[in-house]
Design a protein around this motif. Structure first.
Motif, short mmCIF file in Angstrom:
data_model
loop_
_atom_site.label_atom_id
_atom_site.label_comp_id
_atom_site.label_asym_id
_atom_site.label_seq_id
_atom_site.Cartn_x
_atom_site.Cartn_y
_atom_site.Cartn_z
N ASP A 79 48.29 37.36 44.53
CA ASP A 79 47.45 38.32 43.97
C ASP A 79 46.76 39.31 45.21
O ASP A 79 45.44 39.03 45.35
CB ASP A 79 46.55 37.58 43.19
N GLU A 88 46.05 36.92 30.51
CA GLU A 88 45.07 38.09 30.58
C GLU A 88 44.69 38.27 31.74
O GLU A 88 43.15 38.75 32.10
CB GLU A 88 44.13 37.95 29.67
N ILE A 89 45.38 37.68 32.91
CA ILE A 89 44.94 37.74 34.23
C ILE A 89 44.28 39.01 34.74
O ILE A 89 45.11 40.00 34.39
CB ILE A 89 45.91 37.28 35.30
N LYS A 90 43.15 39.28 35.51
CA LYS A 90 42.63 40.28 36.06
C LYS A 90 43.27 40.20 37.51
O LYS A 90 42.72 39.31 38.49
CB LYS A 90 41.15 40.44 35.96
N TYR A 91 44.08 41.26 37.98
CA TYR A 91 44.53 40.97 39.43
C TYR A 91 44.34 42.19 40.04
O TYR A 91 44.12 43.35 39.60
CB TYR A 91 46.18 40.83 39.13
N GLN A 113 45.04 45.35 42.47
CA GLN A 113 45.98 46.70 42.27
C GLN A 113 45.61 47.45 43.50
O GLN A 113 44.64 47.74 44.06
CB GLN A 113 45.46 47.45 41.12
#
Length: 269
Positions: free
Chosen positions: A93, A148-151, A153
């Motif tokens: 990530d 629903e992972i917030k990764y 960017q």
């Protein structure tokens, strides 16, 4: 039998690439593991994205792609699994995944890492291997972690556009010292709009035509073409363009810590 590719910034000087393969084969000796590259320059996200996105989509549907590049930019809590166009891509990530994918992934899952484990390369590769084993056994990607992972960017390194020019960065120099620039054929033609052009780089070198192959010019002459990945490439027929013209990419150690990319500019007239 799972088909797996492996890409990393490990290099080939020590044991780690072989140890990762050993970890995977301990999980399932039938895994078929194929190298894409272990020569990704450390911290060079554009180079990693260029190599991965132009190799991954050539593999059969339901290939598992393990990308171990800049694995520890920060302390990892999750690994990412992206499922898109029939391919399964595992990555840290760290922002690289968005740069590789041509469009938003159909599914994105965060694979949790045990807080009590030492999160080194072999531990991470083992967790990926176990996830592949589960997928091969019929598990759905969303059951392996957080769908629903917030990764993180990151934006891809894009060329700069002006009405009468396009300026690209050198993102890769191959073993023949051909120089790859982050300008695609589509970007070039959209900006060109049928006009003549001059490709200008160090020492006021100029190229004013696009060749179809290296053999289009005499031996020792410079040329520009769009390579098999459709990126602009500056080369010399049976010569080394990077060395002769003093062109460098991000992998040059004197430039690396400054995140500097040399540029090549195309003027339209």
């Amino acid at each position: 039998m799972a088909l797996i590719t492996l890409t990393s910034d490990f290099g080939l000087q020590d044991y780690i690439a072989g140890a990762v393969k050993g970890q995977l084969l301990q999980i399932d000796p039938s895994f078929s593991i194929h190298d894409i590259s272990h020569q990704i320059a450390p911290f060079n996200y554009p180079q990693a994205a260029y190599i991965c996105r132009n190799a991954i989509w050539q593999f059969p549907v339901k290939t598992y792609h393990i990308i171990l590049v800049n694995l520890f930019e920060q302390k990892p809590e999750n690994l990412l699994l992206a499922c898109t166009n029939g391919q399964y891509i595992f990555c840290a990530d760290n922002g690289l995944l968005d740069m590789i994918l041509p469009e938003k992934a159909e599914k994105m899952v965060g694979i949790p890492l045990d807080k009590n484990e030492i999160k080194n390369t072999l531990y991470c590769s083992r967790q990926i291997g176990l996830a592949i084993q589960a997928l091969e056994a019929g598990s759905l990607p969303e059951t392996l972690g957080d769908p629903e992972i917030k990764y993180i960017q990151k934006n891809d390194l894009r060329p700069l556009l002006g009405d009468n020019y396009i300026e690209g960065q050198i993102i890769f120099i191959d073993k023949f010292e051909n120089v790859v620039v982050n300008i695609t054929r589509d970007e070039f033609e959209a900006q060109r709009r049928g006009r003549s052009f001059r490709i200008v780089f160090k020492r006021n070198e100029i190229i004013d035509r696009i060749s179809e192959s290296y053999a289009d010019v005499p031996q020792g002459e410079k040329l520009a073409l769009f390579n098999s990945a459709n990126y602009l490439e500056v080369a010399i027929n049976k010569g080394n363009a990077a060395g002769l013209f003093g062109l460098q990419d991000f992998t040059d150690q004197s430039l690396q810590h400054h995140l500097f990319y040399q540029t090549i500019k195309v003027y339209f007239e």
